[in-house]
Design an enzyme around this catalytic site. Sequence first.
Site, PDB file in Angstrom:
ATOM      1  N   SER A   1      90.524  42.285  61.806  1.00  0.00           N
ATOM      2  CA  SER A   1      90.516  42.084  60.360  1.00  0.00           C
ATOM      3  C   SER A   1      91.855  42.522  59.753  1.00  0.00           C
ATOM      4  O   SER A   1      92.901  41.998  60.121  1.00  0.00           O
ATOM      5  CB  SER A   1      89.324  42.827  59.745  1.00  0.00           C
ATOM      6  OG  SER A   1      89.039  42.362  58.450  1.00  0.00           O
TER       7      SER A   1
ATOM      8  N   ASP B   1      84.528  37.830  60.866  1.00  0.00           N
ATOM      9  CA  ASP B   1      85.162  39.146  60.990  1.00  0.00           C
ATOM     10  C   ASP B   1      84.808  39.855  62.300  1.00  0.00           C
ATOM     11  O   ASP B   1      83.641  40.103  62.605  1.00  0.00           O
ATOM     12  CB  ASP B   1      84.714  40.005  59.807  1.00  0.00           C
ATOM     13  CG  ASP B   1      85.516  41.281  59.649  1.00  0.00           C
ATOM     14  OD1 ASP B   1      85.764  41.961  60.663  1.00  0.00           O
ATOM     15  OD2 ASP B   1      85.881  41.615  58.519  1.00  0.00           O
TER      16      ASP B   1
END
Length: 257
Positions: free
Chosen positions: A40, A152
């Site tokens: 991320s 993610d």
Amino acid sequence: MAKKIGLALSGGAVRGFAHIGVIDALNEEGIYPDIIAGTSAGAVIAALYADGHSAKEMLKIFAKVKLFNLFQVTWPKGGMLSTQKLETLLRKNISAKYFKDLNTPLYVNAVNLNTGESVFFNSGDIVQKVIASCALPFIYQPVKIGHHIYVDGGLLVNLPVDPLLKTCDYVIGVNLNPTSEKSEFSSVFSVAMRSYYLAIRNNVKVRRKDCDLFIDLSLLEDYSHLDSSKGMEMYDIGYNSTKALLANKKTLKAILD
């Protein structure tokens, strides 16, 4: 023969400014990662560093950027916000298009939503994989790569040490998400982000034991994941915390010898 050093950067939204401070402090002490992995926000910083950007250059890139200026409200199938502006920013600032062209080997972690598995990308289009790693479910649009959908990476692996363990002699892990007791929440987003990082806390806990040096930035607890106005303060936390750890000569010697 010098140790091969691996650096794993966790997710944490705009707290990623602290990663820049960590890298700056490491470099000042003569520590330059041979391999870097990111999830991320950590993937964003890892990709820029692997492309050859110094900490100071990364600060310049993000200093005037507000988080929500990088995302567009849309009416998508999988999330409220589009990552097109973030993609444009990264393509403008990352000169290498493919992983093989980077100065430093890079791994980017995302979750394959179809198979439910964590994937560590190290080939193909860099920015595409970084955007996939940042695609927080319900908030940002998922990314289609080939026939699969990715979101993610922090959902399953927020501290991406896994690809470093077999190839590195010394692994440094950086966690942006301390989860001590918290009494107040300022917004719906703060509740959502707190819930998310509590949910993934265990996957960090499992992997911290694999780090030779674990940099847990506890002072970030009071900083929002979404407010980039305090980016320099977060950079300072990363920088000062790392410098304090490396002031221990035994720690520094263990890394460099």
